[in-house]
Design an enzyme around this catalytic site. Structure first.
Site, PDB file in Angstrom:
ATOM      1  N   LYS A   1       0.547   3.405  -2.931  1.00 13.52           N
ATOM      2  CA  LYS A   1      -0.911   4.547  -3.155  1.00 13.52           C
ATOM      3  C   LYS A   1      -0.486   5.836  -3.079  1.00 13.52           C
ATOM      4  O   LYS A   1      -1.089   6.631  -3.760  1.00 13.52           O
ATOM      5  CB  LYS A   1      -1.823   4.180  -1.951  1.00 13.52           C
ATOM      6  CG  LYS A   1      -2.384   2.503  -2.072  1.00 13.52           C
ATOM      7  CD  LYS A   1      -3.277   2.020  -1.046  1.00 13.52           C
ATOM      8  CE  LYS A   1      -3.844   0.906  -1.090  1.00 13.52           C
ATOM      9  NZ  LYS A   1      -4.534   0.240   0.049  1.00 13.52           N
TER      10      LYS A   1
ATOM     11  N   VAL B   1       1.001  -3.778   3.653  1.00 15.87           N
ATOM     12  CA  VAL B   1       1.009  -5.119   4.489  1.00 15.87           C
ATOM     13  C   VAL B   1       2.385  -6.046   4.298  1.00 15.87           C
ATOM     14  O   VAL B   1       2.493  -6.774   4.853  1.00 15.87           O
ATOM     15  CB  VAL B   1      -0.164  -5.842   4.165  1.00 15.87           C
ATOM     16  CG1 VAL B   1      -1.381  -5.287   4.982  1.00 15.87           C
ATOM     17  CG2 VAL B   1      -0.337  -6.100   2.676  1.00 15.87           C
TER      18      VAL B   1
ATOM     19  N   TYR C   1      -4.254  -2.292 -10.158  1.00 15.90           N
ATOM     20  CA  TYR C   1      -4.160  -2.027  -8.662  1.00 15.90           C
ATOM     21  C   TYR C   1      -3.170  -3.047  -7.883  1.00 15.90           C
ATOM     22  O   TYR C   1      -2.118  -2.983  -7.196  1.00 15.90           O
ATOM     23  CB  TYR C   1      -5.536  -1.993  -8.034  1.00 15.90           C
ATOM     24  CG  TYR C   1      -5.483  -2.173  -6.325  1.00 15.90           C
ATOM     25  CD1 TYR C   1      -4.908  -0.976  -5.522  1.00 15.90           C
ATOM     26  CD2 TYR C   1      -5.582  -3.346  -5.578  1.00 15.90           C
ATOM     27  CE1 TYR C   1      -4.786  -1.090  -4.333  1.00 15.90           C
ATOM     28  CE2 TYR C   1      -5.704  -3.520  -4.277  1.00 15.90           C
ATOM     29  CZ  TYR C   1      -5.068  -2.311  -3.620  1.00 15.90           C
ATOM     30  OH  TYR C   1      -5.044  -2.302  -2.294  1.00 15.90           O
TER      31      TYR C   1
ATOM     32  N   SER D   1       0.878  -1.331   0.049  1.00 15.23           N
ATOM     33  CA  SER D   1       0.150  -0.104  -0.072  1.00 15.23           C
ATOM     34  C   SER D   1       0.885   1.167  -0.023  1.00 15.23           C
ATOM     35  O   SER D   1       0.247   2.398  -0.229  1.00 15.23           O
ATOM     36  CB  SER D   1      -1.009   0.010   1.162  1.00 15.23           C
ATOM     37  OG  SER D   1      -2.033  -0.810   0.839  1.00 15.23           O
TER      38      SER D   1
ATOM     39  N   TYR E   1      -4.393   3.758   8.002  1.00 15.74           N
ATOM     40  CA  TYR E   1      -5.835   3.369   8.412  1.00 15.74           C
ATOM     41  C   TYR E   1      -6.429   3.630   9.654  1.00 15.74           C
ATOM     42  O   TYR E   1      -6.392   4.858  10.083  1.00 15.74           O
ATOM     43  CB  TYR E   1      -5.956   1.834   7.864  1.00 15.74           C
ATOM     44  CG  TYR E   1      -4.957   1.302   6.619  1.00 15.74           C
ATOM     45  CD1 TYR E   1      -5.321   1.806   5.542  1.00 15.74           C
ATOM     46  CD2 TYR E   1      -4.043   0.778   7.037  1.00 15.74           C
ATOM     47  CE1 TYR E   1      -4.664   1.673   4.521  1.00 15.74           C
ATOM     48  CE2 TYR E   1      -3.130   0.319   6.107  1.00 15.74           C
ATOM     49  CZ  TYR E   1      -3.352   0.867   4.706  1.00 15.74           C
ATOM     50  OH  TYR E   1      -2.647   0.278   3.711  1.00 15.74           O
TER      51      TYR E   1
HETATM   52  N1  LIG Z   1      -2.531  -2.521   3.335  1.00 12.31           N
HETATM   53  C1  LIG Z   1      -2.062  -2.899   2.427  1.00 12.31           C
HETATM   54  O1  LIG Z   1      -0.844  -2.887   2.167  1.00 12.31           O
HETATM   55  C2  LIG Z   1      -2.724  -3.733   1.345  1.00 12.31           C
HETATM   56  C3  LIG Z   1      -2.506  -3.905   0.184  1.00 12.31           C
HETATM   57  C4  LIG Z   1      -2.831  -5.392  -0.623  1.00 12.31           C
HETATM   58  N2  LIG Z   1      -2.419  -5.462  -1.952  1.00 12.31           N
HETATM   59  C5  LIG Z   1      -4.411  -5.306  -0.516  1.00 12.31           C
HETATM   60  O2  LIG Z   1      -4.999  -5.026  -1.402  1.00 12.31           O
HETATM   61  O3  LIG Z   1      -5.093  -6.104   0.336  1.00 12.31           O
END
Ligand SMILES: NC(=O)CC[C@H](N)C(=O)O
Length: 308
Positions: free
Chosen positions: A68, A262, A192, A65, A244
């Site tokens: 992003k 993650v 994505y 993520s 988050y």
């Molecule tokens: N928080 C993350 O890093 C989530 C990214 C992961 N690719 C997902 O979509 O679940």
């Protein structure tokens, strides 16, 4: 400062190396389930190109993520402020993959850093292009901001998420049903998941974040990536939404804008001073790196770094 910073990084690495409480790796993405939780790396890059490293700072990991932030930067560059008609700027207070608010709020995700918001950003970047072209554009952008061609997308990780990412598929379908997805859900998800599968080291990620510390310019290559005002806004979103439903606690403990993934990485920005990347694969209950957060808390405390 550099000498002190070097000593602080070594101390943090030595202390956290020994930690037995390391959190859980992201087992829901099969290739990440086998990553060694003992890994730990940290890199700090200063605007004068000084790079300080400790631990496994040159080992590539799945950025997830954290991508992003860069997808948002690219979308703002391509489409400007019109993107805010399709995605909000408020923290959600919910887990990164939640669909609860998305249904209640008629398909407008709370912010670009939760999965639903990032799927909309991927759709914006996809536009009328083919997924392959959009993925290529993103990779070129990452190589450009980092000034390093040794960055790649791990197709194995992307494929695993395409095959098992049913929750993300639900989000994409909910977005489509609410009229907030132009592309086909499978195409947008492909884009994505490829963004998330970007593989970079702490050294590379900290370099990639330099433009966020330096008013939108990469001070090393002397190139403008984005306008100064946009950088302030991206940093504001990292501060309020980057972790988050753990964003408030992160702001309280660490006190600088940051974005987690993650894969166990965190990119953190000390405006005007430093770009930091840390990696420890074990996650806390919010899906943020447990020791990565601890390392940043120690570093910021000892260097007296805070935006507050
Ligand atoms: N928080 C993350 O890093 C989530 C990214 C992961 N690719 C997902 O979509 O679940």
């Amino acid at each position: 400062m550099k000498r002190r910073l070097n000593a602080v990084l070594s101390d943090i690495e030595a202390e956290l190396r020994e930690s037995t409480e390391r959190g859980e790796v992201a087992g829901y993405i099969p290739p990440l389930a086998g990553i060694d939780p003992a890994k730990f790396g940290i890199a700090v890059v200063l605007p004068d190109d000084t790079t300080l490293l400790a631990g496994d700072a040159d080992e590539k990991f799945s950025v997830q993520s954290i991508s992003k932030v860069f997808a948002l930067t690219l979308a703002l560059g391509n489409r400007g402020d019109s993107i805010w008609q399709r995605v909000g700027r408020e923290p959600s207070g919910d887990p990164f993959n939640s669909s609860v608010l998305l249904e209640l709020e008629k398909g407008i995700p709370r912010n670009p850093f939760i999965n639903a918001g990032a799927i909309v950003v991927a759709d914006i970047l996809l536009g009328a292009y083919q997924p392959r072209e959009t993925i290529g554009e993103f990779l070129r952008f990452m190589r450009f901001v980092t000034a390093d061609d040794d960055i790649y997308i791990d197709h194995h990780v992307a494929q695993a998420e395409n095959d098992s990412g049913f929750n993300n598929a639900a989000l994409a379908n909910l977005l489509k049903a609410n009229g907030n997805l132009d592309g086909a859900p499978a195409h947008v998800l492909g884009v994505y998941h490829h963004y998330c599968a970007l593989a970079m080291s702490c050294r590379q990620l900290a370099r990639a974040g330099l433009f966020l510390t330096s008013s939108g310019r990469n001070p090393i290559t002397d190139t403008r990536i984005v306008a100064a005002q946009r950088v302030r806004r991206i940093n504001a979103l990292m501060m309020t939404c980057g972790h988050y439903d753990g964003s408030g606690d992160f702001a309280f403990r660490v006190g600088i804008p940051a974005k987690s993934g993650v894969g166990g990485g965190i990119l953190a920005i000390v405006p005007g001073i430093a770009s930091i990347a840390v990696w420890s694969p074990g996650l806390n209950r919010h899906g943020n790196s447990l020791l990565g957060t601890q390392a940043l808390e120690m570093l910021c405390q000892q260097m007296n770094w805070s935006v507050f």
